[in-house]
Design a protein around this motif. Sequence first.
Motif, PDB file in Angstrom:
ATOM      1  N   GLN A 158       0.822  -1.199   0.000  1.00  0.00           N
ATOM      2  CA  GLN A 158       0.000   0.000   0.000  1.00  0.00           C
ATOM      3  C   GLN A 158       0.859   1.253   0.000  1.00  0.00           C
ATOM      4  OE1 GLN A 158      -2.834  -0.180   3.180  1.00  0.00           O
ATOM      5  NE2 GLN A 158      -4.036  -1.794   2.219  1.00  0.00           N
ATOM      6  N   GLU A 159       1.941   1.209   0.778  1.00  0.00           N
ATOM      7  CA  GLU A 159       2.808   2.381   0.846  1.00  0.00           C
ATOM      8  C   GLU A 159       3.500   2.643  -0.485  1.00  0.00           C
ATOM      9  OE1 GLU A 159       5.363   1.467   4.082  1.00  0.00           O
ATOM     10  OE2 GLU A 159       4.011   2.279   5.619  1.00  0.00           O
TER      11      GLU A 159
ATOM     12  N   SER B 259      -5.256   0.673  -2.313  1.00  0.00           N
ATOM     13  CA  SER B 259      -4.649   1.306  -1.148  1.00  0.00           C
ATOM     14  C   SER B 259      -5.641   2.198  -0.400  1.00  0.00           C
ATOM     15  CB  SER B 259      -3.451   2.153  -1.588  1.00  0.00           C
ATOM     16  OG  SER B 259      -2.959   2.926  -0.514  1.00  0.00           O
TER      17      SER B 259
ATOM     18  N   LYS C 240      -4.874   4.616   1.208  1.00  0.00           N
ATOM     19  CA  LYS C 240      -4.396   5.990   1.049  1.00  0.00           C
ATOM     20  C   LYS C 240      -5.235   6.750   0.033  1.00  0.00           C
ATOM     21  CE  LYS C 240      -0.225   8.660   0.021  1.00  0.00           C
ATOM     22  NZ  LYS C 240       1.216   8.594  -0.342  1.00  0.00           N
ATOM     23  N   TYR C 241      -5.836   6.022  -0.918  1.00  0.00           N
ATOM     24  CA  TYR C 241      -6.636   6.656  -1.965  1.00  0.00           C
ATOM     25  C   TYR C 241      -8.091   6.187  -1.902  1.00  0.00           C
ATOM     26  CZ  TYR C 241      -1.880   7.403  -3.531  1.00  0.00           C
ATOM     27  OH  TYR C 241      -0.560   7.743  -3.573  1.00  0.00           O
TER      28      TYR C 241
ATOM     29  N   ASN D  92     -11.730   9.162   1.947  1.00  0.00           N
ATOM     30  CA  ASN D  92     -11.069  10.470   1.840  1.00  0.00           C
ATOM     31  C   ASN D  92     -12.008  11.574   1.371  1.00  0.00           C
ATOM     32  OD1 ASN D  92      -8.652   9.358   2.660  1.00  0.00           O
ATOM     33  ND2 ASN D  92      -7.889   9.032   0.582  1.00  0.00           N
TER      34      ASN D  92
ATOM     35  N   THR E  13      -6.516  15.154   1.129  1.00  0.00           N
ATOM     36  CA  THR E  13      -6.712  13.735   0.836  1.00  0.00           C
ATOM     37  C   THR E  13      -7.726  13.601  -0.290  1.00  0.00           C
ATOM     38  OG1 THR E  13      -8.489  13.484   2.466  1.00  0.00           O
ATOM     39  CG2 THR E  13      -6.236  13.124   3.233  1.00  0.00           C
TER      40      THR E  13
END
Length: 697
Positions: free
Chosen positions: A21-22, A372, A374-375, A379, A387
């Motif tokens: 994911q990172e 991920s 993160k996305y 967000n 984000t």
Amino acid sequence: MRLIKKIALFSIVGMLTLSCQEKVAPPTPFGPLPTQKQLDWHELEFYAFVHFTTNTFTNKEWGFGDESPEIFNPTALDTRQWARVVKEAGMKGIILTAKHHDGFCLWPSEYTDHSVERSPWKEGKGDVVRELANACKEYGLKLGLYLSPWDRNHPEYGREDYVTYFRNQLKELLTNYGDVFEMWFDGANGGNGYYGGANETRKINTLEYYDWQTTYDSIYKWSPNTLVWGVGPSEARWIGNEEGFANKTNWSLLRQKDELAGKVHYKEFMSGHEDGERWVPGEADVSIRPGWFYHAVEDDKVKSIGELVDIYYHSVGRNANLLLNLPVDRRGIVHENDEARLKELVAVLKEDFKTELLSKTKASADNVRGGSKKYGVQNVLDDNKETYWATDDTVKTASLEFRFGAPTPVNRILLQEYVKLGQRVRKFNVEAEVNGQWQAIANETTIGYKRILRTDRVTATALKINITDSKASPVISTVQAYNASTLVHAPEVYRNKEGMVEMKAHEEDVIYYTTDGSEPSQASDKFEKPFKLEGSATINAIARNEEEQVNSVMKTVKYGVSKANWKIVSVKGGDKKGAERVIDGNFATTWRTNGNKQLPHEIVIDMGKTNDITGFTYMPQQTGNGLHLVKTYGFYTSNDGKNWTKQSEGEFSNIKHNPILQEKTFNKTKARYLRFVAKSEVEGSTNVSIAEIGIIE
């Protein structure tokens, strides 16, 4: 031992998952991008324009340049009141006309004595720009300044020395008054003027005369955080009209190279260019009244709350900033009527966006970039502008779904792209799940920095945002939904030449009215069909949504005597029969003169009896291509149709970009006959158009 191995295995898998994911890379920026200065500007969204100068005291929109500084003498100037009104209205800054086309400076410029220094206000020791800068700082507002490139007073305008003068004044404003968030350059340049006593017409090439690139370089040297709007290689663009609205499709991009080469028509600014090579977002400017400067005759013509709310949704809600003009009056304060309307506006907007509905929904997406978090879809709900939800690079159509815990009424949808990575979405739609069935409630095009949709109210168990066409993988930072209260628009009221009154309301709203000046209610007369009203009267009317039991604000229309007995005596430059359209009470009909005949053209009207009048009105053609607007005019009155007295002459300033009802006042006089003379047309044509001529009693 087996347990330890399992734990170790789970730890390794978790670490690998986290590591994957990172390693998911963010989307690559696409197309032209905004600078940090432009991003900061986008976030302001809504701020005020203040038009105030000698025009305020001469009752003009554009001064000629020969006005004496002695006439500038506000009796109670209070920039702190301006700032308070603006702050309470939710606006983020104020842009002041430090110098308009007449050349009068609201600060004591070192380079001219045509300024407040020669006025009686504060015995010549005042500085409006300084006072406003201090007020903005006190109220936490941004300060912006308007400096007209065109100067109808300066003797050197049109020559090289004036450009030096112009830049010297720019330096004064940008280095002596603290931070300036926006410098505003008007597109009106060159024409007739005083010019130090020359009294002549001076035309210039707007794109070449000022050497804009050198001028801009100087601005950025003196004030690097100032965003420059208007003429030249600007960082934000005019929206292409002075009505305060952008088109539904609105790109923040512009083919600026073509614009600077004179190849872009200003109406293209309403949508921008999908293939533009530079980020140049739109700013929608509009006045809260018909005119930009204060005119007492417009005290009862402040835009209605319905009009202002529409303007907000058609500008801020369509990816543009809103610049709302407040014409400060002769006292030097924002008029009470304007302040009251702003309070109504902020109350409506606060109510519309009071309760966000998606934050507690179960959200999902059919694609998330690299899988991920993160996305992830969460967000768009976290109220964090940094984000965003993103898809894989190859995915350009995707959907977000938000499921409510219970059926929920919705009629507002707000979306934002993460524009740091470019504007991408070409088309999207919104669906609502109602009684187990999906139904489309909106089909739209661009999003950009912000898009707000007003939809019919639906009671939904879920909402779905479908990105149906995108230039690159979509990147969405915010999705919100609201259930706004019903706003009933005030009715429209018309009276024709014969004195027949017609009223119209939105949709199924009903209308109640009075003709005696009293406030209408449900007990008042209900409008059902046109009625006759020949004499002077004040009509007050409200529209009412019976289903939700909500009334509009009151609409007030004042009428003098009807035009039933008016007739056309003679015309020069057109046909007499067609000229009847200028006195039919209908702004939608127009008389156009014959372009084969040279100006001036004129029309003579017999009102049928002698009236007391204090001014006249001219309504230009409102729709179509080639409006042929009257630029300069003469207006005469007579009691016998033979001996004429000139009551007014001059120009209809700014009519090209703001073709509204023009009102000119003069000392009270008695007259039966009117003569209107069209001396010139805004584009130099020999055709002119007149939709209506009227009188001010």
